[in-house]
Write an enzyme that holds these catalytic residues in place. Sequence first.
Site, short mmCIF file in Angstrom:
data_model
loop_
_atom_site.label_atom_id
_atom_site.label_comp_id
_atom_site.label_asym_id
_atom_site.label_seq_id
_atom_site.Cartn_x
_atom_site.Cartn_y
_atom_site.Cartn_z
N GLU A 124 9.29 52.10 4.05
CA GLU A 124 9.32 52.95 5.25
C GLU A 124 8.34 52.49 6.32
O GLU A 124 8.05 53.22 7.26
CB GLU A 124 9.07 54.43 4.89
CG GLU A 124 10.02 54.98 3.85
CD GLU A 124 11.47 54.91 4.28
OE1 GLU A 124 11.73 54.99 5.48
OE2 GLU A 124 12.33 54.76 3.39
N ASP A 215 16.26 47.26 8.64
CA ASP A 215 17.10 47.33 7.46
C ASP A 215 18.26 46.35 7.54
O ASP A 215 18.95 46.27 8.56
CB ASP A 215 17.66 48.74 7.29
CG ASP A 215 16.56 49.77 7.02
OD1 ASP A 215 15.47 49.37 6.60
OD2 ASP A 215 16.82 50.97 7.23
#
Length: 264
Positions: A124, A215
Site C-alpha cells: 500500500e 499496480d
Amino acid sequence: MNRLSLALILHAHQPVGNFDEVIERAYQRAYLPFLDCLERHPAVCVSLHYSGPLLEWTEQHHPEYLARLRKLREAARVELLGGGFYEPILISIPERDRLAQITRLRDYVKSRFGESPRGAWLAERVWEPDLPQSLAKAGVEYTLADDTHFLSAGIEPEELYGYYSTESDGHLVNVIPGLKSLRYLIPWRPVPEVMALLARVSQAHPNSLIAMGDDLEKFGDWPQTYRSVYEEHWLENFFTSLESNRAWLRTSRACDYLDSHGPL
C-alpha cells in the site's frame, strides 16, 4: 547525449485464499498480456514485484510464466523486487516479523529467478521514518515511496527526479519518488500526452530519473482497461514510442539507475 531514465515499477498481488477463478482472470487479462507485450519490445526494461501468494499460485498453475520472467531477468530487462511475503503493512507488525517476511520473499525470489532482490515494494506504499532500519537489516538497498511523502518533507516538486538516501538509527536505504502525475497518465491518457510530459522533464532535468510505482492489475484487470490497454493497443503503442525515442529517453530497471547515479 543527455537522456532521461524512466523507471516503471509495477506491483502484482493476490491474497491468500482468493478464488482461483479470480486470480486466473487477473492472470489472463493483466499479468500474461503485459508480459507478452513486454517480450515484443526488447528495448523496454521494467521493475516488477509479485507478492508471495501470487508467486506460489503462479508456480502451481502457470510455471511457464515464471520461466519467462527468469529469462527476462537474465537478459537484464526485468528485475524482481522483494518486500513482505504475504504483503503486510510492515509498520504494523513487529520488527522480527518484518525481517522474517522480507527474508522469506527474498529467498523465494532468489531460488526461482537466480538473483536476490535488491529493492522492496512497500505494501500500500505505506512509509514511516523508522522503516530504513528494518529494510537495511533485511538486505534491502532501495524502495519506492509516493511523491507526497517527499513533498510533505519539504522537497520541492522540481527535486523529485532522481532518488534520495535516508536512514534510521544509522541504517541507510535509498528511496525513489513515485510520481502521481505519471500514475494519473499511465495508462489513462493518450500516449502522446505521456510522451509530452517525459519530453518536458528530459529538457528540464537531463540525465535524471522519473519513476512510477503502481499496480500491474491496472494494465487489463481494472474495469474497462483490457479493452483500452490491449484491444485498442495502448500498451503496444506506449512501448513502441519508448523505443522510437531512445535518442533522449530510456527505460531503466531501478537497480541499474542506482548503480550508475548517486542520490540527490
